[in-house]
Design a protein around this motif. Structure first.
Motif, PDB file in Angstrom:
ATOM      1  N   LEU A   1      -9.119   3.864   5.525  1.00  0.00           N
ATOM      2  CA  LEU A   1      -7.948   2.988   5.610  1.00  0.00           C
ATOM      3  C   LEU A   1      -7.959   2.171   6.900  1.00  0.00           C
ATOM      4  O   LEU A   1      -7.636   0.982   6.901  1.00  0.00           O
ATOM      5  CB  LEU A   1      -6.668   3.823   5.540  1.00  0.00           C
ATOM      6  CG  LEU A   1      -6.035   4.047   4.172  1.00  0.00           C
ATOM      7  CD1 LEU A   1      -4.803   4.926   4.307  1.00  0.00           C
ATOM      8  CD2 LEU A   1      -5.672   2.733   3.512  1.00  0.00           C
ATOM      9  N   VAL A   2      -8.325   2.811   8.007  1.00  0.00           N
ATOM     10  CA  VAL A   2      -8.369   2.109   9.288  1.00  0.00           C
ATOM     11  C   VAL A   2      -9.405   0.984   9.241  1.00  0.00           C
ATOM     12  O   VAL A   2      -9.138  -0.152   9.670  1.00  0.00           O
ATOM     13  CB  VAL A   2      -8.689   3.086  10.432  1.00  0.00           C
ATOM     14  CG1 VAL A   2      -8.928   2.332  11.737  1.00  0.00           C
ATOM     15  CG2 VAL A   2      -7.570   4.088  10.607  1.00  0.00           C
TER      16      VAL A   2
ATOM     17  N   ALA B   1       0.827  -1.206   0.000  1.00  0.00           N
ATOM     18  CA  ALA B   1       0.000   0.000   0.000  1.00  0.00           C
ATOM     19  C   ALA B   1       0.861   1.255   0.000  1.00  0.00           C
ATOM     20  O   ALA B   1       0.561   2.236  -0.691  1.00  0.00           O
ATOM     21  CB  ALA B   1      -0.931  -0.004   1.215  1.00  0.00           C
ATOM     22  N   LEU B   2       1.973   1.239   0.757  1.00  0.00           N
ATOM     23  CA  LEU B   2       2.886   2.389   0.795  1.00  0.00           C
ATOM     24  C   LEU B   2       3.526   2.611  -0.572  1.00  0.00           C
ATOM     25  O   LEU B   2       3.604   3.749  -1.046  1.00  0.00           O
ATOM     26  CB  LEU B   2       3.965   2.161   1.853  1.00  0.00           C
ATOM     27  CG  LEU B   2       5.054   3.239   1.962  1.00  0.00           C
ATOM     28  CD1 LEU B   2       4.448   4.590   2.317  1.00  0.00           C
ATOM     29  CD2 LEU B   2       6.108   2.834   2.989  1.00  0.00           C
ATOM     30  N   ILE B   3       3.974   1.536  -1.207  1.00  0.00           N
ATOM     31  CA  ILE B   3       4.598   1.661  -2.526  1.00  0.00           C
ATOM     32  C   ILE B   3       3.618   2.218  -3.541  1.00  0.00           C
ATOM     33  O   ILE B   3       3.945   3.112  -4.338  1.00  0.00           O
ATOM     34  CB  ILE B   3       5.141   0.291  -2.983  1.00  0.00           C
ATOM     35  CG1 ILE B   3       6.301  -0.140  -2.077  1.00  0.00           C
ATOM     36  CG2 ILE B   3       5.608   0.351  -4.437  1.00  0.00           C
ATOM     37  CD1 ILE B   3       6.760  -1.565  -2.316  1.00  0.00           C
TER      38      ILE B   3
ATOM     39  N   ILE C   1      -3.138   0.263  10.701  1.00  0.00           N
ATOM     40  CA  ILE C   1      -2.838   0.237   9.267  1.00  0.00           C
ATOM     41  C   ILE C   1      -1.575  -0.577   9.009  1.00  0.00           C
ATOM     42  O   ILE C   1      -1.441  -1.240   7.972  1.00  0.00           O
ATOM     43  CB  ILE C   1      -2.687   1.670   8.726  1.00  0.00           C
ATOM     44  CG1 ILE C   1      -4.047   2.372   8.727  1.00  0.00           C
ATOM     45  CG2 ILE C   1      -2.114   1.677   7.316  1.00  0.00           C
ATOM     46  CD1 ILE C   1      -3.991   3.814   8.281  1.00  0.00           C
ATOM     47  N   GLY C   2      -0.648  -0.569   9.979  1.00  0.00           N
ATOM     48  CA  GLY C   2       0.594  -1.329   9.842  1.00  0.00           C
ATOM     49  C   GLY C   2       0.440  -2.822  10.031  1.00  0.00           C
ATOM     50  O   GLY C   2       1.428  -3.553   9.953  1.00  0.00           O
TER      51      GLY C   2
ATOM     52  N   LEU D   1       5.863   1.303  11.565  1.00  0.00           N
ATOM     53  CA  LEU D   1       6.647   2.292  10.817  1.00  0.00           C
ATOM     54  C   LEU D   1       6.070   2.490   9.424  1.00  0.00           C
ATOM     55  O   LEU D   1       5.899   3.624   8.966  1.00  0.00           O
ATOM     56  CB  LEU D   1       8.106   1.848  10.729  1.00  0.00           C
ATOM     57  CG  LEU D   1       9.049   2.758   9.926  1.00  0.00           C
ATOM     58  CD1 LEU D   1       9.102   4.162  10.532  1.00  0.00           C
ATOM     59  CD2 LEU D   1      10.444   2.154   9.857  1.00  0.00           C
ATOM     60  N   VAL D   2       5.720   1.388   8.766  1.00  0.00           N
ATOM     61  CA  VAL D   2       5.115   1.485   7.430  1.00  0.00           C
ATOM     62  C   VAL D   2       3.744   2.150   7.506  1.00  0.00           C
ATOM     63  O   VAL D   2       3.401   3.001   6.683  1.00  0.00           O
ATOM     64  CB  VAL D   2       5.000   0.087   6.787  1.00  0.00           C
ATOM     65  CG1 VAL D   2       4.254   0.160   5.458  1.00  0.00           C
ATOM     66  CG2 VAL D   2       6.379  -0.518   6.579  1.00  0.00           C
ATOM     67  N   GLY D   3       2.946   1.777   8.525  1.00  0.00           N
ATOM     68  CA  GLY D   3       1.626   2.389   8.684  1.00  0.00           C
ATOM     69  C   GLY D   3       1.706   3.877   8.929  1.00  0.00           C
ATOM     70  O   GLY D   3       0.919   4.653   8.372  1.00  0.00           O
ATOM     71  N   MET D   4       2.667   4.291   9.748  1.00  0.00           N
ATOM     72  CA  MET D   4       2.868   5.714  10.001  1.00  0.00           C
ATOM     73  C   MET D   4       3.252   6.446   8.716  1.00  0.00           C
ATOM     74  O   MET D   4       2.770   7.545   8.427  1.00  0.00           O
ATOM     75  CB  MET D   4       3.936   5.898  11.079  1.00  0.00           C
ATOM     76  CG  MET D   4       4.255   7.332  11.460  1.00  0.00           C
ATOM     77  SD  MET D   4       5.633   7.999  10.500  1.00  0.00           S
ATOM     78  CE  MET D   4       6.966   6.916  10.992  1.00  0.00           C
TER      79      MET D   4
END
Length: 333
Positions: free
Chosen positions: A317-318, A35-37, A271-272, A287-290
């Motif tokens: 998202l949550v 999701a981050l990417i 989310i993480g 860390l990724v969720g943040m």
């Protein structure tokens, strides 16, 4: 008539399973990382300045305080609890630091803040373990009391902190063309230390055991009460570090600061991929969720999307993250 199995028949086995892709996709960290990417790719295609070093540095710096607090929230949620007071503890710490800095010096002020925040964590942990009260109720009560106490202590005033030790984490430095602050370094160090503690030490294994199945943990000889108390004490320590980082970000101790920090930390943790039911997840996912939340807000701001719509997107998202966690739990049964 006998049937001979040919190589072509064995090839019907799903490629994903043979190469472990299916197993990889079940890892809690993989979904948030994808999701981050995707978010980075989308926003970098919308805005040419999104991946500029200055903007990346800004995203990290804006995430420092909540990012550090989210580590403590991860520990609590891993034990199947929740902490609504962690942000209020950090804000109380900033007021203590600011008030003691002039009278006793910055070093004493920092140590006093550390002691106060750890004491609040111990109170939360003591109430949860000794009286067996639900963590939600305990931390809701302490949140209310600490918030009121902060305003009484500050007299509803904002205290300015002089440059020096207490603002050190806001000091910037350069790595080539990339500029960042020591607060970002401190945040990443907190994540690294807690990742090691959770994955490489007996204490970390006990945290997961208590959160996953406390009855089984007790049968295995794990002192669940002690583990829970230690988690809350460590969370208080992390809140003190966040208070220090907050004064580095803005050298003013404001009793009304970080009003939504508690909810923001829970958002990053969920989310993480850390399960609200305990025993599953970790600080890597947090860390990724943040970063997902920070990238989403920064990208939507650059796209000139109203902040209210940004909050709607974060809320969705949550909900999606919790739904995925529920689905994963049902599949694992």
């Amino acid at each position: 008539m006998s049937v001979t199995t040919t190589p072509a028949a064995t090839a019907t086995e799903p490629t994903a399973n043979r190469f472990g892709v299916g197993r990889l996709l079940r890892e809690p960290l993989v979904g948030p990382l994808l999701a981050l990417i995707i978010a980075v790719v989308i926003f970098s295609s919308i805005s040419d300045s999104f991946l500029n070093p200055q903007n990346v540095s800004l995203i990290l710096q804006q995430s420092v305080v909540v990012g550090i607090l989210a580590v403590g929230q991860t520990l609590i949620i891993l034990t199947a609890g929740i902490d609504l007071s962690i942000g209020a503890i950090a804000v109380f710490g900033t007021i203590v630091m600011a008030q003691l800095a002039d009278a006793s010096g910055p070093f004493v002020a920092l140590l006093a803040t550390l002691a106060v925040c750890v004491a609040f964590g111990a109170i939360n942990g003591g109430l949860v373990t000794t009286l067996r009260l639900p963590p939600f109720i305990v931390t809701l009560g302490t949140f209310t009391a600490i918030l009121a106490g902060t305003r009484l202590l500050a007299g509803s005033e904002t205290y300015r902190v002089e440059p020096g030790l207490l603002t050190f984490l806001g000091t910037s430095f350069r790595i080539g063309s990339f500029s960042t602050t020591y607060g970002v370094v401190a945040m990443l160090l907190v994540y690294a230390v807690m990742w090691y503690a959770l994955s490489q030490t007996a204490w970390g294994k006990h945290v997961y055991a208590v959160g996953g199945n406390p009855q089984a943990a007790d049968l295995l000889g794990v002192k669940s009460g002690r583990v829970l108390l230690s988690v809350y004490i460590v969370t208080g320590l992390i809140a003190a570090i966040a208070a220090w980082a907050a004064l580095g970000r803005i050298p003013n101790a404001d009793p009304n600061a970080y009003q939504n920090a508690n909810l923001e930390t829970i958002t990053a943790v969920v989310i993480g991929g850390t399960s609200l039911f305990g025993g599953r997840g970790g600080v890597g996912g947090t860390l990724v969720g943040m970063l997902i939340v920070a990238v989403l807000r920064n990208g939507l701001t650059q796209a000139r999307v109203d902040s209210l719509y940004q909050n709607i997107a974060t809320g969705i998202l949550v909900i999606v993250a919790v739904a995925v966690d529920q689905f994963a739990r049902r599949r694992s049964r």
